[in-house]
Design an enzyme around this catalytic site. Structure first.
Site, PDB file in Angstrom:
ATOM      1  N   HIS A 191      -5.718  -4.733  11.089  1.00 16.16           N
ATOM      2  CA  HIS A 191      -5.457  -3.385  10.989  1.00 16.16           C
ATOM      3  C   HIS A 191      -3.756  -3.558  12.302  1.00 16.16           C
ATOM      4  CE1 HIS A 191      -9.452  -1.337  10.089  1.00 16.16           C
ATOM      5  NE2 HIS A 191      -8.862  -2.546   8.949  1.00 16.16           N
ATOM      6  N   ALA A 204      -5.843   1.981   5.987  1.00 12.94           N
ATOM      7  CA  ALA A 204      -5.122   1.902   4.685  1.00 12.94           C
ATOM      8  C   ALA A 204      -4.962   3.666   4.311  1.00 12.94           C
ATOM      9  CB  ALA A 204      -5.855   1.385   3.541  1.00 12.94           C
ATOM     10  N   GLU A 234       9.573  -6.682  -3.862  1.00 10.70           N
ATOM     11  CA  GLU A 234       8.308  -6.980  -3.755  1.00 10.70           C
ATOM     12  C   GLU A 234       7.916  -7.980  -3.979  1.00 10.70           C
ATOM     13  OE1 GLU A 234       5.850  -6.537  -1.678  1.00 10.70           O
ATOM     14  OE2 GLU A 234       4.582  -7.721  -2.204  1.00 10.70           O
ATOM     15  N   ALA A 235       8.099  -9.143  -3.109  1.00 11.45           N
ATOM     16  CA  ALA A 235       7.674 -10.138  -2.765  1.00 11.45           C
ATOM     17  C   ALA A 235       6.277 -10.648  -3.428  1.00 11.45           C
ATOM     18  CB  ALA A 235       7.515 -10.670  -1.364  1.00 11.45           C
ATOM     19  N   ALA A 292       2.532   0.932   8.197  1.00  8.08           N
ATOM     20  CA  ALA A 292       1.149   0.771   9.492  1.00  8.08           C
ATOM     21  C   ALA A 292       2.354   0.940  10.399  1.00  8.08           C
ATOM     22  CB  ALA A 292       0.428  -0.252   9.535  1.00  8.08           C
ATOM     23  N   ASN A 337      -8.009  -6.003   0.834  1.00  8.68           N
ATOM     24  CA  ASN A 337      -8.586  -5.359   1.914  1.00  8.68           C
ATOM     25  C   ASN A 337     -10.375  -5.453   1.063  1.00  8.68           C
ATOM     26  OD1 ASN A 337      -8.499  -2.890   0.598  1.00  8.68           O
ATOM     27  ND2 ASN A 337      -7.046  -2.120   1.956  1.00  8.68           N
ATOM     28  N   THR A 371       1.029  -0.586  -0.065  1.00  7.55           N
ATOM     29  CA  THR A 371      -0.335  -0.013   0.375  1.00  7.55           C
ATOM     30  C   THR A 371       0.477   1.359  -0.136  1.00  7.55           C
ATOM     31  OG1 THR A 371      -1.163  -1.144   1.461  1.00  7.55           O
ATOM     32  CG2 THR A 371      -2.257   1.589   0.837  1.00  7.55           C
TER      33      THR A 371
HETATM   34  C1  LIG Z   1      -8.260  -8.392   4.753  1.00  8.31           C
HETATM   35  C2  LIG Z   1      -8.392  -6.499   5.187  1.00  8.31           C
HETATM   36  C3  LIG Z   1      -8.843  -5.730   4.739  1.00  8.31           C
HETATM   37  C4  LIG Z   1      -9.084  -4.724   4.970  1.00  8.31           C
HETATM   38  N1  LIG Z   1      -9.512  -3.314   5.126  1.00  8.31           N
HETATM   39  C5  LIG Z   1      -9.427  -2.304   5.146  1.00  8.31           C
HETATM   40  C6  LIG Z   1     -10.421  -1.182   4.678  1.00  8.31           C
HETATM   41  O1  LIG Z   1     -11.733  -1.719   4.714  1.00  8.31           O
HETATM   42  N2  LIG Z   1      -9.659   0.007   4.750  1.00  8.31           N
HETATM   43  C7  LIG Z   1      -8.825   0.381   5.504  1.00  8.31           C
HETATM   44  O2  LIG Z   1      -8.324   1.582   5.654  1.00  8.31           O
HETATM   45  N3  LIG Z   1      -7.872  -0.854   5.619  1.00  8.31           N
HETATM   46  C8  LIG Z   1      -8.255  -1.999   5.424  1.00  8.31           C
HETATM   47  N4  LIG Z   1      -7.217  -2.852   5.810  1.00  8.31           N
HETATM   48  C9  LIG Z   1      -5.890  -2.542   6.539  1.00  8.31           C
HETATM   49  C10 LIG Z   1      -4.924  -2.176   5.636  1.00  8.31           C
HETATM   50  O3  LIG Z   1      -5.292  -2.461   4.274  1.00  8.31           O
HETATM   51  C11 LIG Z   1      -3.820  -2.082   5.582  1.00  8.31           C
HETATM   52  O4  LIG Z   1      -3.121  -1.106   7.087  1.00  8.31           O
HETATM   53  C12 LIG Z   1      -2.505  -0.768   5.236  1.00  8.31           C
HETATM   54  O5  LIG Z   1      -2.817  -1.529   3.617  1.00  8.31           O
HETATM   55  C13 LIG Z   1      -1.521  -2.177   5.177  1.00  8.31           C
HETATM   56  O6  LIG Z   1       0.112  -0.737   4.234  1.00  8.31           O
HETATM   57  P1  LIG Z   1       1.369  -1.148   4.634  1.00  8.31           P
HETATM   58  O7  LIG Z   1       1.986   0.073   3.442  1.00  8.31           O
HETATM   59  O8  LIG Z   1       1.758  -0.811   5.746  1.00  8.31           O
HETATM   60  O9  LIG Z   1       1.069  -2.674   4.544  1.00  8.31           O
HETATM   61  P2  LIG Z   1       1.058  -3.605   3.414  1.00  8.31           P
HETATM   62  O10 LIG Z   1      -0.053  -3.106   1.958  1.00  8.31           O
HETATM   63  O11 LIG Z   1       0.619  -5.110   3.709  1.00  8.31           O
HETATM   64  O12 LIG Z   1       1.718  -3.728   2.035  1.00  8.31           O
HETATM   65  C14 LIG Z   1       3.823  -4.275   2.956  1.00  8.31           C
HETATM   66  C15 LIG Z   1       4.175  -5.353   1.150  1.00  8.31           C
HETATM   67  O13 LIG Z   1       5.799  -5.260   1.908  1.00  8.31           O
HETATM   68  C16 LIG Z   1       5.833  -6.662   0.307  1.00  8.31           C
HETATM   69  N5  LIG Z   1       7.027  -7.863   1.651  1.00  8.31           N
HETATM   70  C17 LIG Z   1       6.761  -7.776   2.978  1.00  8.31           C
HETATM   71  N6  LIG Z   1       7.602  -8.447   3.203  1.00  8.31           N
HETATM   72  C18 LIG Z   1       8.492  -8.470   2.091  1.00  8.31           C
HETATM   73  C19 LIG Z   1       9.688  -9.044   2.211  1.00  8.31           C
HETATM   74  N7  LIG Z   1      10.671  -9.411   2.580  1.00  8.31           N
HETATM   75  N8  LIG Z   1      10.679  -8.671   0.692  1.00  8.31           N
HETATM   76  C20 LIG Z   1       9.805  -7.626  -0.091  1.00  8.31           C
HETATM   77  N9  LIG Z   1       8.293  -7.379   0.412  1.00  8.31           N
HETATM   78  C21 LIG Z   1       8.391  -7.383   1.136  1.00  8.31           C
HETATM   79  C22 LIG Z   1       4.241  -7.241   1.349  1.00  8.31           C
HETATM   80  O14 LIG Z   1       4.460  -7.729  -0.357  1.00  8.31           O
HETATM   81  C23 LIG Z   1       3.460  -6.540   1.055  1.00  8.31           C
HETATM   82  O15 LIG Z   1       3.172  -5.808  -0.648  1.00  8.31           O
HETATM   83  C24 LIG Z   1      -7.307  -4.155   5.717  1.00  8.31           C
HETATM   84  C25 LIG Z   1      -6.619  -5.124   5.704  1.00  8.31           C
HETATM   85  C26 LIG Z   1      -6.161  -6.586   5.519  1.00  8.31           C
HETATM   86  C27 LIG Z   1      -5.180  -7.413   5.080  1.00  8.31           C
END
Ligand SMILES: Cc1cc2nc3c(=O)[nH]c(=O)nc-3n(C[C@H](O)[C@H](O)[C@H](O)COP(=O)(O)OP(=O)(O)OC[C@H]3O[C@@H](n4cnc5c(N)ncnc54)[C@H](O)[C@@H]3O)c2cc1C
Length: 706
Positions: A631, A676, A112-113, A664, A187, A91
Site C-alpha cells: 500500500h 485501492a 500505459e507501460a 495513491a 491485487n 487503477t
Molecule cells: C499485490 C497487491 C495486493 C493489493 N491488495 C489490495 C486489496 O486487496 N485491496 C485494496 O484496496 N488495495 C490493494 N492493494 C493496493 C491497491 O491496489 C493500490 O494502492 C492501488 O491500486 C494503486 O493505484 P494507483 O492508481 O495509485 O497505481 P497503480 O494501480 O499502480 O497504477 C499505476 C500505473 O501507471 C503505470 N505507469 C507507471 N509508470 C509509468 C510510466 N513511466 N509510463 C507509463 N505508465 C506508467 C503502471 O504500469 C500502472 O499501470 C494491493 C496492491 C498490490 C500490489
C-alpha cells in the site's frame, strides 16, 4: 480449424504454465490455477473471439498511431495534440481517462507501460494473482536494505527487475511492463472503505484551503455507494443492503475466456472463497473480544468479518480496465489508449513565471521515442512510486536532489517523493491438522490425494465459479485498536506510555488482523512448507515510520530508490509485537485451536510457541518477518506546500496549475485499511467542467448520485 494465432496463444500459455510449475512451484494455488487456466484456454479455442479481437484492436500497441516520433532532433518533432494526457493506465488512470472522454469535445490520450490484463487468466482467476509476481507484468521492485527490518531488501510487487538497469537503447529496450488496470489487475481484491474519520482527517490536513471539504467522508460516501453493485449473500445475511450500492456504474463486454458470460460486473460482495479456517478465525476473534461486524464498510469500522471483495458473481476479478475501459468506451473517437509505452518525462514551457506542462515524451516497446502534446492538462496517474519519480525526472521536486542528478529545476517542491507511507505486515505460520483442501495448496501437490484435490478445485471453479480458486487469500479481516484494553493482556501494555495514538479517531482502527487458509513466505516465493498450514497476519495501519522515493539517476528507465524506512520507531515495533501476541492467542482459541497440528510446536519455522517468546525475541521476530501489504502512498501529498504538500485539494501541483496527480501518491496520510478504493480524486470549483467531474472519483463513480 485452429488458426495459427490460436495455436500460438495456447502454446505460449502452456509454456507459461509449465514454466510456472517447474520454476516457481511455490506459488499459491499455482498448480490448480494452472490446470484451470489450461481448461479455460481449451474452451476458449472452441468459442468465438471476435469481441476480443475488437477490444485488442482498440488498444493502440503502436505508438505511431497516437503520437509523432522524435527522430533526430526537435525540428522534426510534430506531435499530435490532445487536450489532456493521462500518464499511467492503472487503477486510477483507467477511470480518469474513461470519465474525461465522456465529453466528446475533450481529446484524451492515456499512456500505459503495461498491456491489457483482460486475456490473462492469472489476473482473472482470483487465487492466481501471486503468479504474476516477479513476472514481466509487474515492475518487480525491491526496497533498499531495511536496517530496522533484518537488514533485508523487501520485495514490492510493481517494480523493475532487481538490480537491473534499463538502457535507453533504441534497439534493445528491455522495458518491463505492468498492466492496464495497474494494481487492480493483480491485487487481493479487498473492497474496503477504511474508517470514515480517515477522510475527515484529510480535510484537516488542508488547513482550510479551498476545496478541502470535498474530501470528507460524507462527501465520499454517496460515490462509494454509487460505485457498488453489491450482491447479498445467503452465507452472510446480516449485511444491511440499504447501506450498500446496487446499481454499479458499468457493464462491459464478455471477456475472452468466459464465453458463456455476457457481462462483467463491477461487483462488491462475498463471492470469494470462505475456507473453514476463515469461519473459525472469525469465531475465535469473537471469543477473544473482537465483535463480529457484518459490514465493515459502514460507519462502524471496527470488528471482524468475512472480507468483502471485488470478485464478481462469476468468480472473476474486476479491474478498472474491465470495468471502465470497455469496448464502447474505447470506440470513442476522442479517446486514445496506447499500451506498452513508457513515459520518460513531462516537458514544460518555462517561458513565463508559471510553468506549464505542454507535452509528454515516451518510449514504445522497441525503444523509439515519441512525444505527444497536451493543450490543456497532464494528469499523472503512475502510482505512488512512479509518479514522484516522473515528477523529479521532469524537474519538479527537491531542488538539491535534482541538482545532484543534473536535472534543471522547474519547481522546487521538497515534498515530492517524501513522506512515503506503507502498511507493514507480519506473517505467522501454523500447522493445520484438518487437511482442508486450501491448507495444502501453498505448494506443489505431492501424492495422489492432493493432486486429486487440485483437480476437484479446478472442476468446481469450472462448473460453479466458486471454491478454493476464488480465494483472495485474506479471506477474513479484523480491524481493532491497539489501545483496546479489553483485547490485550495487562503486560502487553508495558511500553504504552510512550506510544502515541495514531488512529484518525477514537472509533478508528490502527491494527488489522487477517487470516489466510494456507501459510506462505515472502509473498508466496519463499521456502514452501510441505504438509498442511494456515497463516495469520497483523498489519500496522497507522505507522509513524515514513520513507522516501528518490532518483537513482537521471535515466528514466533506472528504478528509483525506494526506502520505506520500516520499523524505525518504537511505536511501530511495539504495536506489531502486541498484535502478534493477540494473533497467537486467537490461534489458541477455539475453534481455531482445534485445527492446530501439535507437530508445529517442534518446528522453529512455525509460530505455535509465540506466546512463550520474551519481548526481545518477539521484537526480533517482528523485524525479521515484516513485509509490505502493498500500500505505498503519500509521495505527492495533498497538503499546503509549506507543510511538504505537492498538490492542492483540486490535485493541481503547487505552482503548476495544469499538472495534476490522481493516484495513491496524493493521500495526505495513509488510510486505516486497503488503498485501492480511495484512489479517489476530487476537484471542485476550478471551472473546468469535464476534467473537474472526471477527476472527482476514480474508482467510485464520479457522477453525482441521483
Ligand atoms: C499485490 C497487491 C495486493 C493489493 N491488495 C489490495 C486489496 O486487496 N485491496 C485494496 O484496496 N488495495 C490493494 N492493494 C493496493 C491497491 O491496489 C493500490 O494502492 C492501488 O491500486 C494503486 O493505484 P494507483 O492508481 O495509485 O497505481 P497503480 O494501480 O499502480 O497504477 C499505476 C500505473 O501507471 C503505470 N505507469 C507507471 N509508470 C509509468 C510510466 N513511466 N509510463 C507509463 N505508465 C506508467 C503502471 O504500469 C500502472 O499501470 C494491493 C496492491 C498490490 C500490489
Amino acid at each position: 480449424m485452429l488458426s495459427l494465432a490460436r495455436v500460438r496463444s495456447v502454446a505460449e500459455l502452456l509454456a507459461m504454465l509449465l514454466a510456472s510449475v517447474r520454476t516457481r512451484p511455490l506459488k499459491l494455488l499455482g498448480p490448480a490455477a494452472a490446470v484451470s487456466a489450461l481448461v479455460l484456454v481449451l474452451r476458449h479455442l472452441c468459442a468465438r473471439r471476435a469481441h476480443t479481437q475488437a477490444y485488442t484492436r482498440a488498444l493502440a500497441g503502436d505508438a505511431a498511431r497516437v503520437a509523432r516520433r522524435i527522430k533526430s532532433g526537435d525540428e522534426e518533432y510534430d506531435p499530435e495534440e490532445y487536450d489532456v494526457i493521462v500518464v499511467g493506465g492503472g487503477t486510477a488512470g483507467c477511470v480518469v481517462a474513461a470519465r474525461l472522454s465522456e465529453d466528446p469535445s475533450i481529446r484524451v490520450l492515456l499512456i500505459e507501460a503495461g498491456e491489457s490484463s483482460r486475456h490473462m487468466v492469472f489476473s482473472q482467476i482470483p487465487s492466481a494473482f501471486a503468479s504474476l509476481f516477479h513476472g514481466k507484468h509487474e515492475y518487480n521492485f525491491y526496497t533498499i536494505p531495511q536496517p530496522n527490518a533484518g537488514g533485508k531488501a523487501k520485495y514490492w510487487p510493481r517494480g523493475t527487475l532487481r538490480y537491473s538497469r534499463y538502457r535507453l537503447d533504441a534497439n534493445n529496450c528491455s522495458m518491463v511492463a505492468k498492466l492496464l488496470g495497474g494494481c487492480s489487475s493483480l491485487n487481493a481484491m479487498i473492497f474496503h472503505h477504511c474508517a470514515p474519520s480517515d477522510y475527515d482527517e484529510w480535510v484537516r490536513y488542508q488547513k482550510g484551503a479551498e476545496g478541502a471539504e470535498g474530501w470528507s467522508y460524507s462527501e465520499f460516501l454517496p460515490y462509494f455507494i454509487k460505485f457498488e453493485n453489491f450482491h447479498p449473500s445467503e452465507k452472510f445475511p446480516l449485511v444491511d443492503p440499504t447501506l450498500r450500492g446496487s446499481g454499479g456504474p458499468v457493464a462491459s463486454e464478455s471477456p475472452p475466456l468466459y464465453m458463456h458470460m455476457e457481462l462483467i460486473e463491477p461487483a462488491a460482495g462475498y463471492f470469494g472463497n470462505a475456507a473453514v479456517h476463515t469461519m473459525n478465525f472469525i469465531e475465535a476473534c469473537d471469543r477473544v473480544g473482537i465483535p463480529r461486524n457484518p459490514d465493515l464498510n459502514t460507519k462502524n469500522a471496527l470488528g471482524v468479518s468475512k472480507t468483502m471483495t471485488t470478485i464478481d458473481s462469476n468468480g472473476r476479478r474486476v479491474t478498472t480496465e474491465t470495468a471502465y475501459l470497455t469496448r464502447k468506451v474505447l470506440a470513442r473517437p476522442n479517446l486514445k489508449v496506447v499500451t506498452k509505452a513508457r513515459v520518460l518525462r513531462i516537458v514544460f514551457d518555462v517561458s513565463s513565471e508559471t510553468p506549464r506542462a505542454v507535452s509528454v515524451q515516451f518510449l514504445d516497446e522497441q525503444g523509439k521515442r515519441f512525444e505527444a502534446k497536451a493543450r490543456k492538462e497532464v494528469v499523472l496517474s503512475a502510482g505512488a512510486i512512479h509518479t514522484p519519480q516522473l515528477l523529479m525526472l521532469s524537474g519538479v521536486g527537491p531542488a538539491a536532489h535534482l541538482a545532484e542528478h543534473g536535472i534543471p529545476v522547474v519547481a522546487d517542491l521538497p515534498g515530492v517523493g517524501a513522506h512515503l507511507m506503507d502498511h507493514p505486515t507480519i506473517d505467522l505460520y501454523f500447522r493445520d491438522k484438518t487437511r482442508a483442501l486450501e491448507a495444502g495448496m501453498s505448494h506443489t501437490p505431492k501424492g495422489f490425494m492432493k493432486t486429486l484435490g487440485f483437480f476437484r478445485a479446478m472442476l468446481q471453479y469450472q462448473l460453479t465459479r466458486r471454491g478454493p480458486l476464488t480465494t483472495n487469500l485474506a479471506e477474513a479481516v479484523a480491524f481493532i485498536r491497539s489501545s483496546d484494553r479489553s483485547l490485550f493482556l495487562k503486560d502487553e501494555f508495558i511500553p504504552d506510555a510512550e506510544l502515541e495514538d495514531t488512529s484518525s479517531a477514537p472509533d478508528a482502527p490502527d491494527i488489522e488482523l487477517f487470516s489466510s487458509p494456507m501459510a506462505y513466505t515472502e509473498h508466496g516465493y519463499g521456502q514452501p512448507f510441505d504438509g498442511y498450514t494456515f497463516g495469520l497476519h497483523a498489519t500496522l495501519l497507522r505507522p509513524t515510520s515514513t520513507g522516501t522515493i528518490r532518483l537513482s539517476s537521471a535515466d528514466p528507465l533506472d528504478p528509483p530508490i525506494i526506502d520505506p524506512n520500516y520499523l524505525s520507531t518504537r511505536h511501530d515495533v511495539a504495536l506489531l509485537a502486541r498484535a502478534a501476541r493477540l494473533l497467537a492467542r486467537i490461534a489458541y482459541t477455539e475453534p481455531l485451536a482445534g485445527m492446530l497440528d501439535p507437530t508445529g510446536e517442534a518446528e522453529p519455522a512455525f509460530n505455535h510457541k509465540l506466546l512463550a517468546l520474551d519481548d526481545a525475541a518477539l521484537e526480533e521476530l517482528v523485524r525479521a518477518r515484516v513485509e509490505t501489504l502493498y500500500h505505498p502512498a503519500c509521495t505527492a501529498r495533498m497538503a499546503p506546500a509549506a507543510d511538504g504538500g505537492v498538490v492542492d485539494p483540486f490535485l493541481r501541483v503547487h505552482g503548476i496549475p495544469n499538472l495534476r496527480v490522481a493516484d495513491a501518491s496524493v493521500f495526505p496520510t495513509i488510510v486505516a485499511g486497503h488503498t485501492a478504493l480511495e484512489i479517489g480524486t476530487q476537484t471542485r470549483s476550478d471551472g473546468w467542467g469535464s476534467v473537474r467531474e472526471s477527476l472527482k472519483y476514480t474508482i467510485c463513480d464520479h457522477r453525482p448520485p441521483s
